[in-house]
Design an enzyme around this catalytic site. Structure first.
Site, short mmCIF file in Angstrom:
data_model
loop_
_atom_site.label_atom_id
_atom_site.label_comp_id
_atom_site.label_asym_id
_atom_site.label_seq_id
_atom_site.Cartn_x
_atom_site.Cartn_y
_atom_site.Cartn_z
N ASP A 53 52.46 22.54 31.52
CA ASP A 53 53.86 22.20 31.76
C ASP A 53 54.10 21.94 33.24
O ASP A 53 53.91 22.83 34.07
CB ASP A 53 54.74 23.37 31.29
CG ASP A 53 56.22 23.06 31.45
OD1 ASP A 53 56.81 22.51 30.50
OD2 ASP A 53 56.78 23.34 32.53
N TYR A 58 58.71 19.71 40.55
CA TYR A 58 57.73 20.66 41.09
C TYR A 58 56.87 20.01 42.18
O TYR A 58 56.18 20.71 42.93
CB TYR A 58 56.79 21.22 40.01
CG TYR A 58 57.45 21.90 38.83
CD1 TYR A 58 58.80 22.26 38.85
CD2 TYR A 58 56.71 22.21 37.69
CE1 TYR A 58 59.39 22.87 37.74
CE2 TYR A 58 57.29 22.83 36.60
CZ TYR A 58 58.63 23.15 36.62
OH TYR A 58 59.20 23.76 35.53
N LYS A 87 58.99 16.53 33.30
CA LYS A 87 60.45 16.55 33.14
C LYS A 87 61.12 15.58 34.12
O LYS A 87 60.64 15.39 35.24
CB LYS A 87 60.99 17.96 33.42
CG LYS A 87 60.24 19.04 32.67
CD LYS A 87 60.82 20.41 32.86
CE LYS A 87 59.86 21.47 32.33
NZ LYS A 87 58.84 21.89 33.30
N HIS A 120 65.34 17.72 32.65
CA HIS A 120 65.12 19.04 33.27
C HIS A 120 66.39 19.89 33.31
O HIS A 120 66.36 21.09 33.04
CB HIS A 120 64.57 18.82 34.69
CG HIS A 120 63.79 19.97 35.22
ND1 HIS A 120 62.83 19.84 36.18
CD2 HIS A 120 63.82 21.29 34.93
CE1 HIS A 120 62.29 21.02 36.45
NE2 HIS A 120 62.88 21.91 35.70
#
Ligand code: A2P
Length: 295
Positions: A53, A58, A87, A120
């Site tokens: 994931d 990120y 996401k 997200h």
């Protein structure tokens, strides 16, 4: 409590569209891009995780993708054995931006397709005045990518009931997943039930309370009782809540440890005690209200 039919990291649940999703995912939030992300994802894949994931926010898609592709080159698994999620970034909501974002993520990850793509957050600060319309546009782009075979499943993250209801007003394809915070003291049973009633699987991020769980006396005692680590108890508890936990670590021993959760089962009274933990006392932050984020 649900009856658990999962026995290893490659055990799967079946999403409403028939796609299989491995019951534990490897989390990469707060894993820095570069060698740390590369090595931890590679370690996770080598130790048997089949579900990774990540998210554009990120900032580590490139290194995560490099680890995935190098692992595939080793021949230990096929692409179809893996389940890769990323996401949509909060700045990329709306139809055109989402179309571009999907292509960018595919390119950064070095993949031909994604297994799961999530919005997200439902209500980013950049779209506060028109969040529902922006989500509807994003969803349309995701439906098209799904129909074109670029994404095998589409879903949501951090959506509360009202955001899901709103999205459903215009969605042609209903969401298959909602990823929310599930950790000791934060079980979110109403939201989990709401999602399951709508045929969505629930993924639980921060299953270790982003590290806060290790300070809990309640968890220390329960871990001793089962002869397991606190991390293993947390991951097992999340599974027994009916969630797909996404534990994060950059340490190979911990990565392996967090996956060894299939040889014990928590009793109901222990599950209840974990759900009732005072998370704030441990410094664990609550599930953020998506309508109050400043990002
Ligand atoms: P590290 O990455 O250095 O191992 P969460 O999954 O809830 O976000 O929690 C992640 C945090 O928990 C990170 O700080 C991670 O540190 C730490 N962590 C992960 N697995 C373990 C473990 N088995 N024992 C102790 N700490 C762990």
């Amino acid at each position: 409590m649900e009856k658990l039919n999962v026995t290893s990291l490659s055990s799967t649940y079946t999403l409403i569209n028939g796609v299989n999703i491995p019951c534990i995912g490897f989390g990469t939030w707060q894993t820095p891009d570069g060698v740390v992300a590369y090595e931890s994802v590679l370690a996770a894949l080598k130790c048997g995780y089949r579900h990774i994931d990540t998210a554009t926010a990120y900032g580590n898609e490139e290194s995560v993708g490099k680890a995935i592709n190098d692992f595939l080159k080793s021949g230990e698994a096929k692409r179809s054995d893996l389940f890769i999620t990323t996401k949509l970034h909060n700045k990329d909501h709306g139809y055109e931006a989402t179309k571009n974002a999907i292509e960018r993520s595919l390119s950064l990850l070095g993949l031909d397709y994604l297994d799961l793509y999530l919005i997200h957050w439902p209500n980013p600060i950049f779209f506060r005045d028109n969040w529902a319309k922006a989500n509807a546009g994003s969803w349309k782009a995701m439906e098209e990518a799904y129909e074109a075979g670029k994404i095998r499943a589409i879903g949501l993250s951090n959506f509360f009931e009202r955001h899901i209801d709103k999205l459903m007003e215009t969605a042609k394809i209903p969401p298959m997943v909602n990823q929310i915070k599930i950790c000791p003291g934060i079980a979110q049973p109403e939201l989990v039930k709401f999602c399951k009633d709508r045929n969505m699987e629930v993924e639980g991020y921060s299953p270790l309370g982003t590290g806060g769980s290790f300070k809990s006396e309640v968890l220390k005692k329960i871990a001793q009782k089962y002869g397991k680590s606190i991390a293993q108890v947390c991951v097992r508890w999340s599974l027994q809540q009916g969630a797909i936990p996404l534990p994060k670590s950059v340490n190979p021993e911990r990565i392996a440890q967090n996956s060894q959760v299939f040889d014990f089962s928590l009793e109901n009274e222990d599950c209840k005690a974990i759900a009732e933990i005072n998370y704030a006392e441990l410094g664990i932050t609550p599930q953020r209200n998506p309508d109050e984020n400043n990002f």
